[in-house]
Design a protein around this motif. Structure first.
Motif, PDB file in Angstrom:
ATOM      1  N   LEU A  77      -4.821  12.279 -16.760  1.00 38.97           N
ATOM      2  CA  LEU A  77      -4.788  11.041 -17.538  1.00 38.97           C
ATOM      3  C   LEU A  77      -3.905  11.274 -18.761  1.00 38.97           C
ATOM      4  CD1 LEU A  77      -6.053   8.160 -18.180  1.00 38.97           C
ATOM      5  CD2 LEU A  77      -7.681   9.409 -19.604  1.00 38.97           C
ATOM      6  N   ILE A  78      -2.963  10.382 -18.962  1.00 38.42           N
ATOM      7  CA  ILE A  78      -2.150  10.457 -20.182  1.00 38.42           C
ATOM      8  C   ILE A  78      -2.650   9.357 -21.106  1.00 38.42           C
ATOM      9  CG2 ILE A  78       0.162  10.402 -21.174  1.00 38.42           C
ATOM     10  CD1 ILE A  78       1.265  11.197 -18.454  1.00 38.42           C
ATOM     11  N   ALA A  79      -3.175   9.751 -22.247  1.00 39.64           N
ATOM     12  CA  ALA A  79      -3.728   8.777 -23.186  1.00 39.64           C
ATOM     13  C   ALA A  79      -2.828   8.754 -24.414  1.00 39.64           C
ATOM     14  CB  ALA A  79      -5.158   9.169 -23.555  1.00 39.64           C
ATOM     15  N   ASP A  80      -2.061   7.658 -24.563  1.00 45.99           N
ATOM     16  CA  ASP A  80      -1.085   7.572 -25.649  1.00 45.99           C
ATOM     17  C   ASP A  80      -1.692   6.821 -26.828  1.00 45.99           C
ATOM     18  OD1 ASP A  80       1.098   7.509 -27.262  1.00 45.99           O
ATOM     19  OD2 ASP A  80       2.453   6.541 -25.836  1.00 45.99           O
ATOM     20  N   GLU A  81      -2.118   7.552 -27.823  1.00 55.14           N
ATOM     21  CA  GLU A  81      -2.760   7.001 -29.020  1.00 55.14           C
ATOM     22  C   GLU A  81      -3.878   6.021 -28.643  1.00 55.14           C
ATOM     23  OE1 GLU A  81      -1.059   6.999 -32.468  1.00 55.14           O
ATOM     24  OE2 GLU A  81       0.816   7.983 -31.939  1.00 55.14           O
ATOM     25  N   PRO A  82      -4.837   6.465 -27.824  1.00 53.22           N
ATOM     26  CA  PRO A  82      -5.826   5.517 -27.297  1.00 53.22           C
ATOM     27  C   PRO A  82      -6.783   4.987 -28.355  1.00 53.22           C
ATOM     28  CG  PRO A  82      -6.466   7.749 -26.732  1.00 53.22           C
ATOM     29  CD  PRO A  82      -5.100   7.831 -27.363  1.00 53.22           C
ATOM     30  N   ILE A  91       1.612   7.287  -6.730  1.00 53.80           N
ATOM     31  CA  ILE A  91       0.994   8.291  -7.596  1.00 53.80           C
ATOM     32  C   ILE A  91       0.367   7.657  -8.833  1.00 53.80           C
ATOM     33  CG2 ILE A  91       1.578  10.148  -9.204  1.00 53.80           C
ATOM     34  CD1 ILE A  91       3.457  11.250  -7.260  1.00 53.80           C
ATOM     35  N   ARG A  92       1.104   6.699  -9.417  1.00 52.63           N
ATOM     36  CA  ARG A  92       0.666   6.039 -10.655  1.00 52.63           C
ATOM     37  C   ARG A  92      -0.620   5.266 -10.431  1.00 52.63           C
ATOM     38  NH1 ARG A  92       5.185   2.843 -11.288  1.00 52.63           N
ATOM     39  NH2 ARG A  92       6.863   4.296 -11.629  1.00 52.63           N
ATOM     40  N   GLY A  93      -1.607   5.529 -11.252  1.00 51.25           N
ATOM     41  CA  GLY A  93      -2.885   4.833 -11.105  1.00 51.25           C
ATOM     42  C   GLY A  93      -3.813   5.543 -10.140  1.00 51.25           C
ATOM     43  N   LYS A  94      -3.237   6.415  -9.309  1.00 48.17           N
ATOM     44  CA  LYS A  94      -4.088   7.145  -8.362  1.00 48.17           C
ATOM     45  C   LYS A  94      -4.230   8.611  -8.772  1.00 48.17           C
ATOM     46  CE  LYS A  94      -4.789   8.053  -3.495  1.00 48.17           C
ATOM     47  NZ  LYS A  94      -4.442   9.475  -3.432  1.00 48.17           N
ATOM     48  N   ASP A  95      -3.089   9.306  -8.849  1.00 47.96           N
ATOM     49  CA  ASP A  95      -3.147  10.727  -9.217  1.00 47.96           C
ATOM     50  C   ASP A  95      -2.934  10.944 -10.708  1.00 47.96           C
ATOM     51  OD1 ASP A  95      -3.449  11.680  -6.520  1.00 47.96           O
ATOM     52  OD2 ASP A  95      -1.397  10.991  -6.216  1.00 47.96           O
ATOM     53  N   ILE A  96      -2.058  10.116 -11.285  1.00 50.98           N
ATOM     54  CA  ILE A  96      -1.825  10.171 -12.729  1.00 50.98           C
ATOM     55  C   ILE A  96      -2.002   8.754 -13.277  1.00 50.98           C
ATOM     56  CG2 ILE A  96      -0.267  10.885 -14.580  1.00 50.98           C
ATOM     57  CD1 ILE A  96       1.513  12.241 -12.576  1.00 50.98           C
ATOM     58  N   SER A  97      -2.789   8.630 -14.330  1.00 51.95           N
ATOM     59  CA  SER A  97      -2.950   7.321 -14.972  1.00 51.95           C
ATOM     60  C   SER A  97      -2.584   7.424 -16.429  1.00 51.95           C
ATOM     61  CB  SER A  97      -4.400   6.851 -14.898  1.00 51.95           C
ATOM     62  OG  SER A  97      -4.723   6.488 -13.610  1.00 51.95           O
ATOM     63  N   ALA A 122      -8.083   3.082 -15.617  1.00 56.55           N
ATOM     64  CA  ALA A 122      -7.314   4.321 -15.472  1.00 56.55           C
ATOM     65  C   ALA A 122      -8.045   5.349 -14.604  1.00 56.55           C
ATOM     66  CB  ALA A 122      -7.000   4.910 -16.848  1.00 56.55           C
ATOM     67  N   ILE A 123      -9.377   5.336 -14.661  1.00 57.09           N
ATOM     68  CA  ILE A 123     -10.110   6.359 -13.886  1.00 57.09           C
ATOM     69  C   ILE A 123     -10.645   5.814 -12.562  1.00 57.09           C
ATOM     70  CG2 ILE A 123     -10.764   7.695 -15.941  1.00 57.09           C
ATOM     71  CD1 ILE A 123     -13.659   6.489 -15.529  1.00 57.09           C
ATOM     72  N   ASP A 183     -13.559  16.314 -13.619  1.00 56.85           N
ATOM     73  CA  ASP A 183     -12.642  17.459 -13.530  1.00 56.85           C
ATOM     74  C   ASP A 183     -11.187  17.025 -13.695  1.00 56.85           C
ATOM     75  OD1 ASP A 183     -14.586  19.297 -13.262  1.00 56.85           O
ATOM     76  OD2 ASP A 183     -14.445  19.445 -11.072  1.00 56.85           O
ATOM     77  N   MET A 184     -10.961  16.210 -14.706  1.00 49.79           N
ATOM     78  CA  MET A 184      -9.641  15.616 -14.896  1.00 49.79           C
ATOM     79  C   MET A 184      -8.937  16.350 -16.040  1.00 49.79           C
ATOM     80  SD  MET A 184      -9.312  11.564 -15.750  1.00 49.79           S
ATOM     81  CE  MET A 184     -10.004  11.685 -17.394  1.00 49.79           C
ATOM     82  N   ALA A 185      -7.611  16.436 -15.951  1.00 44.53           N
ATOM     83  CA  ALA A 185      -6.838  16.949 -17.099  1.00 44.53           C
ATOM     84  C   ALA A 185      -6.403  15.757 -17.942  1.00 44.53           C
ATOM     85  CB  ALA A 185      -5.625  17.721 -16.604  1.00 44.53           C
ATOM     86  N   ILE A 186      -6.259  15.967 -19.235  1.00 45.45           N
ATOM     87  CA  ILE A 186      -5.831  14.872 -20.117  1.00 45.45           C
ATOM     88  C   ILE A 186      -4.695  15.358 -21.018  1.00 45.45           C
ATOM     89  CG2 ILE A 186      -6.514  13.259 -21.970  1.00 45.45           C
ATOM     90  CD1 ILE A 186      -9.364  13.363 -21.019  1.00 45.45           C
TER      91      ILE A 186
END
Ligand SMILES: Nc1ncnc2c1ncn2[C@@H]1O[C@H](COP(=O)(O)OP(=O)(O)O)[C@@H](O)[C@H]1O
Ligand SMILES: [Mg+2]
Length: 348
Positions: free
Chosen positions: A186-191, A97-103, A178-179, A215-218
């Protein structure tokens, strides 16, 4: 709430329910995230704000199952991604899942990029991990990805090493990685925290553009409400491991309720003001071993605190449509002046 076939289509892409994440310190676990629940809808940008040490990173590492092994642990709750409880997934299943569905992207790209491999190799590795395509195709794709995140001379950059790029360019590379497999979340931690202001704005614009085209959620984590105002749909305000307020961006900025949110807003730099005039919130976020056991965790720093705030634990309550806050000032089940321990208000 169970997702049946009828509701599945409209179900949020991510549901976090009563998440409790703790760290083992001297043999005992202490929770850094305490009963956090929220949804992320498809294509939505949810901002998570709060000072340093409020549990934002721990919450995102919990979703990704990237907590430090043997020290950090999900101790309760559920994380549902596309209808599946991923908090129970094995390492092997999470790797798929990591890197594919959620990054996820982090504040400092140098910690995530490997200094000894070329940019191209590292992006291709992500793609080849998840897709059966040739190395040549993966190379073409990484060049296209670098172009799509605004990197000039992409054909040349794929041959270069991370240290040859500026901080802003490295963050673009991280976003490209990531994309690479078109994740749905996409989880962006203090990018943008490590970048200067102009580059910050460019990176935020880039993220917003990708969110729309893919069409991604962030989930955008930041300690800066100004960043949230730029691109988010909804905001979660965290304090000391808990959500203290949640609302749509418009509602939060027009009608902030929690005194903590109010103070965070006063700390947003305004173009017209001296940075020196910025309000800072006095005191510190309690450490995980010193969390108040009852009452509001912000009470000892709160300008509006009442005696009851030290003994009654506030719950998240609706204050308007699509707006909740956990503060006794806005708790209708808490008659003014009454002091009693409310049922169900327990934390450990
Ligand atoms: N590996 C760890 N061991 C012990 N405590 C930790 C560890 N990582 C984070 N914490 C604690 O968890 C709390 C939340 O940290 P974090 O999620 O990094 O905050 P934020 O991202 O909001 O700045 C802090 O009190 C921090 O000290
Ligand atoms: Mg953090």
């Amino acid at each position: 709430m169970s997702a049946n076939n009828f509701t599945a289509k409209k179900a949020p892409i991510l549901q976090v329910k009563n998440l409790q994440t703790g760290f083992k310190i001297d043999g005992d676990y202490y929770n850094a995230v305490e009963g956090v629940s929220f949804d992320v809808d498809r294509k939505q940008i949810v901002g998570v704000v709060g000072e340093s040490g409020c549990g934002k990173s721990v919450m995102s590492l919990s979703i990704m199952q990237l907590l430090p092994q043997g020290i950090g642990k999900i101790r309760g709750g559920e994380i549902t991604f596309e209808g599946e409880n991923i908090s129970e997934f094995s390492d092997k299943k999470m790797n798929q899942i990591r890197g594919k569905d959620i990054s996820m992207i982090f504040q400092e790209p140098m910690t995530s990029l490997n200094p000894v491999f070329t940019i191209g190799y590292q992006i291709e590795e992500v793609i080849l991990n998840h897709e059966k395509i040739s190395k040549k195709e993966a190379r073409l794709r990484s060049v296209a990805l670098l172009k799509s995140v605004g990197i000039p001379r992409a054909e040349k950059i794929v041959e270069e090493y991370p240290h040859q790029l500026s901080g802003g360019m490295r963050q673009r590379v991280m976003i490209a990685m990531a994309i690479a497999c078109q994740p749905k979340l996409l989880i962006a931690d203090e990018p943008t925290t490590a970048l200067d202001v102009t580059v910050q704005a460019q990176i935020l614009e880039l993220l917003k553009g990708i969110q729309e085209s893919n069409d991604m959620a962030i989930i955008l984590i930041t300690h800066d409400l100004g960043v949230v105002a730029e691109i988010c749909d909804e905001v979660i305000v965290m304090y000391a491991g808990k959500i203290v307020e949640r609302a749509s961006v418009d509602e939060l900025f027009n009608n902030p309720k929690h005194p903590y949110t109010d103070l965070l807003m006063k700390a947003i730099p305004k173009m017209t003001e001296d940075v020196e005039k910025l309000a800072t919130i006095e005191g510190l976020v309690p450490s995980v071993i010193n969390m108040p056991q009852v009452g509001c965790r912000f009470a000892n720093r709160c300008p509006a605190a009442m005696p009851e705030c030290l003994t009654v634990t506030p719950m998240l309550n609706d204050v308007a449509s699509n707006h909740q806050t956990a503060c006794l000032l806005y708790d209708s089940s808490w008659p003014e002046g009454e002091t009693r321990q409310r049922e169900g208000a327990t934390i450990q």
